[in-house]
Design an enzyme around this catalytic site. Sequence first.
Site, PDB file in Angstrom:
ATOM      1  N   ARG A  88       0.815  -1.212   0.000  1.00  0.00           N
ATOM      2  CA  ARG A  88       0.000   0.000   0.000  1.00  0.00           C
ATOM      3  C   ARG A  88       0.851   1.266   0.000  1.00  0.00           C
ATOM      4  O   ARG A  88       0.514   2.269   0.617  1.00  0.00           O
ATOM      5  CB  ARG A  88      -0.965   0.006   1.195  1.00  0.00           C
ATOM      6  CG  ARG A  88      -1.952  -1.143   1.219  1.00  0.00           C
ATOM      7  CD  ARG A  88      -2.881  -1.115   0.013  1.00  0.00           C
ATOM      8  NE  ARG A  88      -3.845  -2.200   0.080  1.00  0.00           N
ATOM      9  CZ  ARG A  88      -3.661  -3.402  -0.469  1.00  0.00           C
ATOM     10  NH1 ARG A  88      -2.546  -3.663  -1.123  1.00  0.00           N
ATOM     11  NH2 ARG A  88      -4.579  -4.331  -0.383  1.00  0.00           N
ATOM     12  N   SER A 118     -11.834  -0.596   2.191  1.00  0.00           N
ATOM     13  CA  SER A 118     -11.096  -0.849   3.433  1.00  0.00           C
ATOM     14  C   SER A 118     -10.623   0.469   4.034  1.00  0.00           C
ATOM     15  O   SER A 118      -9.843   1.189   3.417  1.00  0.00           O
ATOM     16  CB  SER A 118      -9.894  -1.756   3.157  1.00  0.00           C
ATOM     17  OG  SER A 118     -10.302  -2.994   2.636  1.00  0.00           O
ATOM     18  N   GLU A 146      -6.135   3.681   5.800  1.00  0.00           N
ATOM     19  CA  GLU A 146      -5.755   3.594   4.391  1.00  0.00           C
ATOM     20  C   GLU A 146      -6.375   4.737   3.605  1.00  0.00           C
ATOM     21  O   GLU A 146      -5.817   5.209   2.610  1.00  0.00           O
ATOM     22  CB  GLU A 146      -6.216   2.245   3.832  1.00  0.00           C
ATOM     23  CG  GLU A 146      -5.757   1.958   2.429  1.00  0.00           C
ATOM     24  CD  GLU A 146      -6.046   0.530   2.007  1.00  0.00           C
ATOM     25  OE1 GLU A 146      -6.287   0.320   0.810  1.00  0.00           O
ATOM     26  OE2 GLU A 146      -6.016  -0.372   2.863  1.00  0.00           O
TER      27      GLU A 146
END
Length: 354
Positions: A172, A241, A336
Amino acid sequence: MGSCVTSANYFMQILKNHNLKPYTSFGVDAYAAQFVTVTTLAELKLALAIPAPQRLILGGGSNLLFCDDFNGLVIRICLTGITVNESIDDVVSLHVAAGENWHEFVQWTLAQGYAGLENLALIPGVVGAAPVQNIGAYGVELKNFCDYVDVLDIESLTVRRYTSAECQFDYRDSIFKGELKDKAVITAVGIRLPKPWVAKINYGPLANLGSDASALTIFKQVCLTRQQKLPDPNKLGNAGSFFKNPIINKAQFDVIFENNPTMPHYSAGDKIKLAAGWLIDQCDLKGYQRGGAQVHTEQALVIVNTGTATAHDIVMLAQHIQATVAARFAVELQHEVRFIGRDGETNLAEVCNG
C-alpha cells in the site's frame, strides 16, 4: 458560478465553491474553493498554472475523505485512452491513461483475451490512482504487472517515465506517497501481462476453484466475493477498506497470538501481517454507529455512510475503532483512506486534535 481559463485552443471552466460530494464514494458534503476537470495533458498543464493556495489532484475519489471544505484548487483527472503493443511474443504491453476506470479496464483486458488482472477486479477508482498505493487483492498487487508510470512534473511541466523499480512499490505504498507527493501528477500507467498466463488461485475463496480455472472464472469469483463482503458505494457511501492491515514484529505477534490462537496472520518478510478486519470484529464493533457513520454489519473493515453521515461522524467513528483495537490488542491501526483538510492532506490524529 465560475470563471474560465483559455490558452490557444483550450477552454476550461473553473467552478467556484463547488460541492465535491458527487466525486467521492463516501458521499459527504464538502466544497472546493475552485474546481476544474481536465481531459487532456494540455488541459492539465493549463490547470496547474491556475493561481491557488494549494492544489489537490482528484481521480475516482474512492479513497478520500474530505474532513472540511478545501481552500484550494481541485483538479479532476479525466484523461482516457488505451494503447496496445503486442510486438513482444511473451508479453502484452498496454499504455493506459490515468483517468480510465480501473474495474472497467480489467473487464476490457479480459474481453480482449488478455489475462492477468482478474484478481484485481472491482477495486474502485481510476488507473492513475492504482500505483499510488500499489493496489492489491487476492494475492496479487499492481507491482506484479506495472511496467512504468508516466508523470507530469508540476514545476517543470515535463513528463517523465518511472520504471516499476523506480516507483518503490511496497505494501500500500510507493514513491508517489513519499518523494513525489504533491510534486507530480500521474498521467498514464504501463501494464505488462505475461504470456502464457498463470492463474493465481492460492488465496482465500479462489483456492476452491481448481487448477483448471479460467481467468474469467477467477474474475467472476472475485467480483462475487467482493460484492458479498463490500457494500456498493452507490447504496452505502464508503471508501472500501478504511484501515491498513497492520504489520508487526515477531515478538509483538507472539504476545497477541498466545491469547488468540485462531487469529489470522500472514508472513511479511521478517514481520507478521494481521487482518485489521478481524481485529475490529473481535472488538464487537460491527454495526457500531456514530451519527450517520457505521461500521458495516458484514465487513468490519469498512465504514459506511448510512445516508446522513458528516465527515465529523466518520472521523469520530474511526477514532473510536482505533482506540478500541489499541486497548484490546496493543496494535495501532493506520487509516488507508486519505484525509483531506482545509489546507491539504492531514491524518486522523491531526483532525481529532485540531
